[in-house]
Design an enzyme around this catalytic site. Structure first.
Site, PDB file in Angstrom:
ATOM      1  N   LYS B 104       0.837  -1.210   0.000  1.00  0.00           N
ATOM      2  CA  LYS B 104       0.000   0.000   0.000  1.00  0.00           C
ATOM      3  C   LYS B 104       0.867   1.254   0.000  1.00  0.00           C
ATOM      4  O   LYS B 104       0.589   2.216   0.704  1.00  0.00           O
ATOM      5  CB  LYS B 104      -0.984  -0.019   1.171  1.00  0.00           C
ATOM      6  CG  LYS B 104      -1.922  -1.242   1.123  1.00  0.00           C
ATOM      7  CD  LYS B 104      -2.989  -1.211   2.188  1.00  0.00           C
ATOM      8  CE  LYS B 104      -3.959  -2.377   2.065  1.00  0.00           C
ATOM      9  NZ  LYS B 104      -3.369  -3.723   2.219  1.00  0.00           N
ATOM     10  N   ARG B 105       1.909   1.255  -0.823  1.00  0.00           N
ATOM     11  CA  ARG B 105       2.810   2.395  -0.898  1.00  0.00           C
ATOM     12  C   ARG B 105       2.180   3.539  -1.678  1.00  0.00           C
ATOM     13  O   ARG B 105       1.268   3.329  -2.487  1.00  0.00           O
ATOM     14  CB  ARG B 105       4.138   1.980  -1.561  1.00  0.00           C
ATOM     15  CG  ARG B 105       4.932   0.932  -0.787  1.00  0.00           C
ATOM     16  CD  ARG B 105       5.273   1.425   0.600  1.00  0.00           C
ATOM     17  NE  ARG B 105       6.311   0.630   1.264  1.00  0.00           N
ATOM     18  CZ  ARG B 105       6.091  -0.205   2.276  1.00  0.00           C
ATOM     19  NH1 ARG B 105       4.881  -0.402   2.753  1.00  0.00           N
ATOM     20  NH2 ARG B 105       7.108  -0.859   2.836  1.00  0.00           N
TER      21      ARG B 105
END
Lengths: 312, 312
Positions: B104-105
């Site tokens: 979830k960057r």
């Protein structure tokens, strides 16, 4: 241990400024005394990032309250970069600086908690940051675990609210609310207002002696009118303001971020300070060889610029 | 090298199912043969996570197309955990599995690019994932660098669109649009629709032979009607559907995620498979000692459940 935002307020008072130096080591922009011979070594880039960041810290530690390492550049190098990042954070803290780790992490439940436990808490987690930036897309229950761990470890958060990039508005500026609720509203309510309300709620529940809570907000410097609006709407929320210098924000633009006591915000500058050796105004005078003196000059200049607006 | 989503489609066809096994190693839930004596060793937890994940991979590699390691649990352990994560990814790929790295960057510009360069691309980056999950709060210009690196490296993305957590709706479900634009609309347009449009645009621009592009979408299993709506609105976008099993989603709920050819989605199950040894139905039969047999039984059960819905 004091509340982390009380520590931040005390550091701003002690140094007399609210400058946050962003540690964004980009290989191509490092001065040659740092990179020479490093490319060929196994962990050469990680060693160079560590040397460079510690060199910046040596210069800025007596001058400013806080630094903000950007995780992405360390992560790009692999595990050796992540080891260097932990050393940079520890080095900064040993020299009296607070550390906001810029990771923009986000997940839900026990997964969010795992991020918080890995990254937050001086001396009690592998990376040991004082504060961490987090992203809000997953909603309130994705932020609660970060708040809980921060509270337990005397650490803090900065939640993305209104960012300074051009495209940030695509989602953040969308007008929201049911048409029926909006009929009489004087101004549109937007996505970032919803996030702002949530962050302010977390901070109002966790205020320290300085009046600010442990959930800060990231609010870009490129929108002064929004800074002013959010400052009024979020009286318990400390702001981290990126976009000063290279992203277009100037000293007068960030003035609305501060409260009447000149507290309530730190203003980040990354490239404008750490890569000052390559800027026209410093290149001839210092150059790569004396890059640390360029860092010092650029830091002093920013401190002066911010002090001028706070005297107005 | 083929388009990564073509590889995924081929793997789904070859295995005959769309199961994604989530690798979320939580220390407290590991079977005792993995943890015994490990707590006292310097990198004991990281070694345990590596052994456990490789043990799961040994079981599921002949059965399913793809695994999804969750970065948070490895990051929680510090740099040794991040080293173990890289080894887990390589091990899975050597055994024929595709790897979606759940990080979830998100960030902007060259910072986003640094994350993408660190994490994406089999054999060409430190972590070498085939796909990466990313968060959209920073807008289109935060996703473009990920798309560019993915395209260059024959890798893919899964962008958070509609998540399965209870609080996900807080932001994602907000009704958007100027009142004037919405007067004649039959149904409200929400934040997640805006993100869905953007992701579909990226995927329409990058389709492979199977008709899907390299920008997938994370769409929770807990909202079947939204799965159906988004499936219709995003014809070029492969879905990663979390929330099966422990988060409440059942086989019939995920049916709308698939297209007429039974492609277009993978369904993730983490705890329901990897910690099956502790579930009532397997604990007596296998227990901690034979935890891999419980993983196998739970995987086979999920494959069977999904095959039943696809036959309807």
């Amino acid at each position: 241990m004091p509340h982390v935002i009380d520590q931040l307020a005390a550091a701003v008072r002690r140094t007399g400024n609210a400058v946050c130096v962003g540690l964004d080591p980009r290989w191509e922009q490092l001065p040659w005394p740092i990179t020479t011979g490093r490319e060929a070594e196994p962990n050469g880039r990680a060693d160079a990032y560590l040397d460079f960041c510690c060199g910046v810290i040596d210069v800025v530690a007596p001058l400013v309250p806080v630094v903000k390492p950007q995780m992405a550049f360390f992560e790009e190098l692999g595990p050796s970069g992540m080891t260097a990042l932990a050393e940079v954070i520890r080095y900064a803290q040993e020299r009296g600086l607070l550390v906001i780790l810029d990771g923009k992490r986000n997940d839900i439940g026990s997964t969010a908690e795992a991020y918080a436990r890995g990254l937050l808490g001086r001396g009690v987690s592998p990376w040991g940051a004082d504060c961490l930036t987090v992203s809000p897309y997953l909603g309130e229950d994705s932020l609660t675990p970060f708040v809980d761990v921060a509270r337990e470890r005397h650490a803090g958060l900065f939640v993305l609210v209104k960012t300074s990039n051009l495209g940030g508005g695509m989602l953040q500026d969308l007008e929201v609310g049911k048409p029926s609720e909006r009929a009489g509203a004087s101004r549109p309510r937007r996505v970032y207002h919803e996030v702002a309300s949530l962050v302010e709620k977390f901070s109002a529940e966790t205020v320290g002696e300085c009046g600010y809570g442990l959930a800060g907000a990231v609010v870009g410097a490129t929108y002064p009118e929004q800074l002013a609006e959010l400052r009024a709407a979020m009286p318990h929320t400390w702001f981290l303001v990126p976009g000063f210098g290279s992203q277009g924000g100037a000293a007068k633009d960030v003035a609305p971020a501060f409260d009447a006591n000149r507290l309530g915000a730190v203003i980040n500058n990354s490239r404008g300070i750490i890569f000052a050796h390559a800027k026209t105004e410093y290149a001839d005078q210092f150059g790569d060889q004396h890059w640390q003196r360029a860092v010092e000059a650029a830091t002093m200049l920013m401190i002066e610029q911010l002090s001028e607006i706070s005297e107005n």
